[in-house]
Scaffold this motif. Structure first.
Motif, PDB file in Angstrom:
ATOM      1  N   ARG A 113      -1.241   5.033 -15.398  1.00  0.00           N
ATOM      2  CA  ARG A 113       0.189   4.967 -15.712  1.00  0.00           C
ATOM      3  C   ARG A 113       1.020   4.927 -14.431  1.00  0.00           C
ATOM      4  N   ALA A 114       0.627   5.723 -13.436  1.00  0.00           N
ATOM      5  CA  ALA A 114       1.362   5.757 -12.168  1.00  0.00           C
ATOM      6  C   ALA A 114       1.300   4.403 -11.473  1.00  0.00           C
ATOM      7  N   TYR A 115       0.136   3.769 -11.518  1.00  0.00           N
ATOM      8  CA  TYR A 115      -0.003   2.442 -10.898  1.00  0.00           C
ATOM      9  C   TYR A 115       0.990   1.455 -11.506  1.00  0.00           C
ATOM     10  N   MET A 116       1.055   1.430 -12.822  1.00  0.00           N
ATOM     11  CA  MET A 116       1.980   0.512 -13.489  1.00  0.00           C
ATOM     12  C   MET A 116       3.421   0.812 -13.101  1.00  0.00           C
ATOM     13  N   GLU A 117       3.794   2.090 -13.126  1.00  0.00           N
ATOM     14  CA  GLU A 117       5.176   2.448 -12.833  1.00  0.00           C
ATOM     15  C   GLU A 117       5.543   2.127 -11.387  1.00  0.00           C
ATOM     16  N   HIS A 118       4.661   2.455 -10.456  1.00  0.00           N
ATOM     17  CA  HIS A 118       4.964   2.169  -9.049  1.00  0.00           C
ATOM     18  C   HIS A 118       5.006   0.665  -8.795  1.00  0.00           C
ATOM     19  N   TYR A 119       4.172  -0.081  -9.505  1.00  0.00           N
ATOM     20  CA  TYR A 119       4.218  -1.539  -9.348  1.00  0.00           C
ATOM     21  C   TYR A 119       5.535  -2.090  -9.885  1.00  0.00           C
ATOM     22  N   PHE A 120       5.957  -1.619 -11.055  1.00  0.00           N
ATOM     23  CA  PHE A 120       7.222  -2.102 -11.617  1.00  0.00           C
ATOM     24  C   PHE A 120       8.393  -1.744 -10.699  1.00  0.00           C
ATOM     25  N   GLU A 121       8.366  -0.549 -10.124  1.00  0.00           N
ATOM     26  CA  GLU A 121       9.421  -0.158  -9.182  1.00  0.00           C
ATOM     27  C   GLU A 121       9.404  -1.056  -7.943  1.00  0.00           C
ATOM     28  N   PHE A 150      -8.972  -7.199 -15.432  1.00  0.00           N
ATOM     29  CA  PHE A 150      -8.453  -8.572 -15.501  1.00  0.00           C
ATOM     30  C   PHE A 150      -7.220  -8.639 -16.399  1.00  0.00           C
ATOM     31  N   GLU A 151      -7.298  -8.002 -17.560  1.00  0.00           N
ATOM     32  CA  GLU A 151      -6.183  -8.056 -18.504  1.00  0.00           C
ATOM     33  C   GLU A 151      -4.939  -7.366 -17.940  1.00  0.00           C
ATOM     34  N   ILE A 152      -5.127  -6.247 -17.262  1.00  0.00           N
ATOM     35  CA  ILE A 152      -3.977  -5.533 -16.689  1.00  0.00           C
ATOM     36  C   ILE A 152      -3.362  -6.341 -15.549  1.00  0.00           C
ATOM     37  N   MET A 153      -4.208  -6.938 -14.689  1.00  0.00           N
ATOM     38  CA  MET A 153      -3.675  -7.758 -13.596  1.00  0.00           C
ATOM     39  C   MET A 153      -2.909  -8.960 -14.147  1.00  0.00           C
ATOM     40  N   ARG A 203       0.828  -1.206   0.000  1.00  0.00           N
ATOM     41  CA  ARG A 203       0.000   0.000   0.000  1.00  0.00           C
ATOM     42  C   ARG A 203       0.864   1.259   0.000  1.00  0.00           C
ATOM     43  N   SER A 204       1.941   1.258   0.801  1.00  0.00           N
ATOM     44  CA  SER A 204       2.772   2.458   0.904  1.00  0.00           C
ATOM     45  C   SER A 204       3.660   2.658  -0.323  1.00  0.00           C
ATOM     46  N   GLU A 205       4.030   1.582  -1.020  1.00  0.00           N
ATOM     47  CA  GLU A 205       4.941   1.693  -2.154  1.00  0.00           C
ATOM     48  C   GLU A 205       4.228   1.747  -3.508  1.00  0.00           C
ATOM     49  N   VAL A 206       2.990   1.268  -3.575  1.00  0.00           N
ATOM     50  CA  VAL A 206       2.282   1.227  -4.855  1.00  0.00           C
ATOM     51  C   VAL A 206       0.993   2.051  -4.826  1.00  0.00           C
ATOM     52  N   LEU A 207       0.104   1.741  -3.890  1.00  0.00           N
ATOM     53  CA  LEU A 207      -1.224   2.353  -3.926  1.00  0.00           C
ATOM     54  C   LEU A 207      -1.210   3.827  -3.530  1.00  0.00           C
ATOM     55  N   GLU A 208      -0.579   4.146  -2.411  1.00  0.00           N
ATOM     56  CA  GLU A 208      -0.578   5.541  -1.956  1.00  0.00           C
ATOM     57  C   GLU A 208       0.131   6.476  -2.932  1.00  0.00           C
ATOM     58  N   PRO A 209       1.303   6.104  -3.484  1.00  0.00           N
ATOM     59  CA  PRO A 209       1.908   6.997  -4.480  1.00  0.00           C
ATOM     60  C   PRO A 209       1.055   7.159  -5.737  1.00  0.00           C
ATOM     61  N   THR A 210       0.315   6.112  -6.085  1.00  0.00           N
ATOM     62  CA  THR A 210      -0.554   6.200  -7.262  1.00  0.00           C
ATOM     63  C   THR A 210      -1.622   7.264  -7.080  1.00  0.00           C
ATOM     64  N   THR A 211      -2.207   7.339  -5.892  1.00  0.00           N
ATOM     65  CA  THR A 211      -3.285   8.304  -5.646  1.00  0.00           C
ATOM     66  C   THR A 211      -2.785   9.741  -5.651  1.00  0.00           C
ATOM     67  N   ALA A 212      -1.472   9.941  -5.625  1.00  0.00           N
ATOM     68  CA  ALA A 212      -0.924  11.302  -5.691  1.00  0.00           C
ATOM     69  C   ALA A 212      -1.030  11.872  -7.107  1.00  0.00           C
ATOM     70  N   SER A 213      -1.249  11.007  -8.104  1.00  0.00           N
ATOM     71  CA  SER A 213      -1.410  11.469  -9.486  1.00  0.00           C
ATOM     72  C   SER A 213      -2.874  11.823  -9.738  1.00  0.00           C
ATOM     73  N   PRO A 214      -3.141  12.669 -10.738  1.00  0.00           N
ATOM     74  CA  PRO A 214      -4.532  13.020 -11.062  1.00  0.00           C
ATOM     75  C   PRO A 214      -5.333  11.781 -11.454  1.00  0.00           C
ATOM     76  N   PRO A 215      -6.622  11.750 -11.120  1.00  0.00           N
ATOM     77  CA  PRO A 215      -7.457  10.589 -11.456  1.00  0.00           C
ATOM     78  C   PRO A 215      -7.506  10.348 -12.964  1.00  0.00           C
ATOM     79  N   GLY A 216      -7.722   9.097 -13.321  1.00  0.00           N
ATOM     80  CA  GLY A 216      -7.858   8.739 -14.730  1.00  0.00           C
ATOM     81  C   GLY A 216      -6.602   8.113 -15.292  1.00  0.00           C
TER      82      GLY A 216
END
Length: 221
Positions: free
Chosen positions: A103-111, A177-180, A85-98
């Protein structure tokens, strides 16, 4: 003669507070080690004895923190979720919705995957593979965490539709589903090959992925 008041001295915390803080710190250290073991070797490899050796504690001391192997496994899953949550989800919510959040979710997950590469990559991909055909409280906690992860992505996609970044008739459940499936496969391949180009391929796949459309009946085809 004007006297200068004595300087205020800070009182030391009561012994009970110090013991509580020390106990919380010790528990965090234990769970850090537990996550590393579980991510690399599986939750079933996590035992009171092995963990006691890892952190330099007695079995009795470790048992006092958790009480059983099952409780230790569940606490480890909860700790891993806090990290996710602290490394992927919370940083993602710092970006504008949509689309920016997608894109932020993917990047934070890859990191996150690369940051934990030496510890097995994505904790929940490994735990899901280990407990997908089991029953019981540990499997239920893994399921709960992975369901929350999917729900978060669903919300990101719904926001992208609302913002006009995806078509209104986008089948959000199908796209989620496809993204997961894409990020799970990316994690597995990176763990196997340790090739950063895998993330570039995943990014290109996401950019080329057309949003699936809902059928006329409102359900996926």
């Amino acid at each position: 003669m004007k006297r200068t008041p004595p300087a205020k001295t800070s009182k030391a915390p009561p012994p009970t507070d110090r013991r509580r803080a020390h106990g919380a710190s010790t528990r965090r250290e234990i769970l850090d080690a537990a996550r590393r073991i579980a991510a690399a070797d599986g939750l079933e490899a996590l035992s009171i004895g092995r963990l006691a050796t890892e952190v330099g504690m007695s079995k009795a001391g470790l048992f006092a923190h958790f009480g059983s192997k099952e409780s230790l496994q569940i606490a480890t899953i909860d700790s891993a979720w806090d990290v996710y949550r602290s490394e992927v989800l919370e940083p993602t919510t710092a970006s504008p919705p949509g689309a920016p959040q997608l894109r932020a979710y993917m990047e934070h997950y890859f990191e996150y995957v690369q940051r934990h590469a030496m510890d097995g990559g994505c904790f929940f991909t490994a735990a899901s593979s280990e407990f997908d055909d089991r029953t019981g409280p540990v499997r239920d906690r893994v399921f709960k965490s992975t369901a929350e992860r999917s729900a978060f992505l669903d919300n990101v996609l719904h926001d992208a539709v609302a913002a006009g970044h995806l078509p209104k008739n986008t089948d959000v459940a199908q796209m989620s589903f496809e993204i997961m499936a894409l990020v799970t496969g990316t994690n597995l391949l990176f763990q196997l090959y340790k090739d950063p180009q895998i993330f570039q391929r995943a990014r290109r796949t996401l950019r080329a992925m057309p949003p699936p459309k809902r059928s006329s009946k409102g359900a996926a085809d």
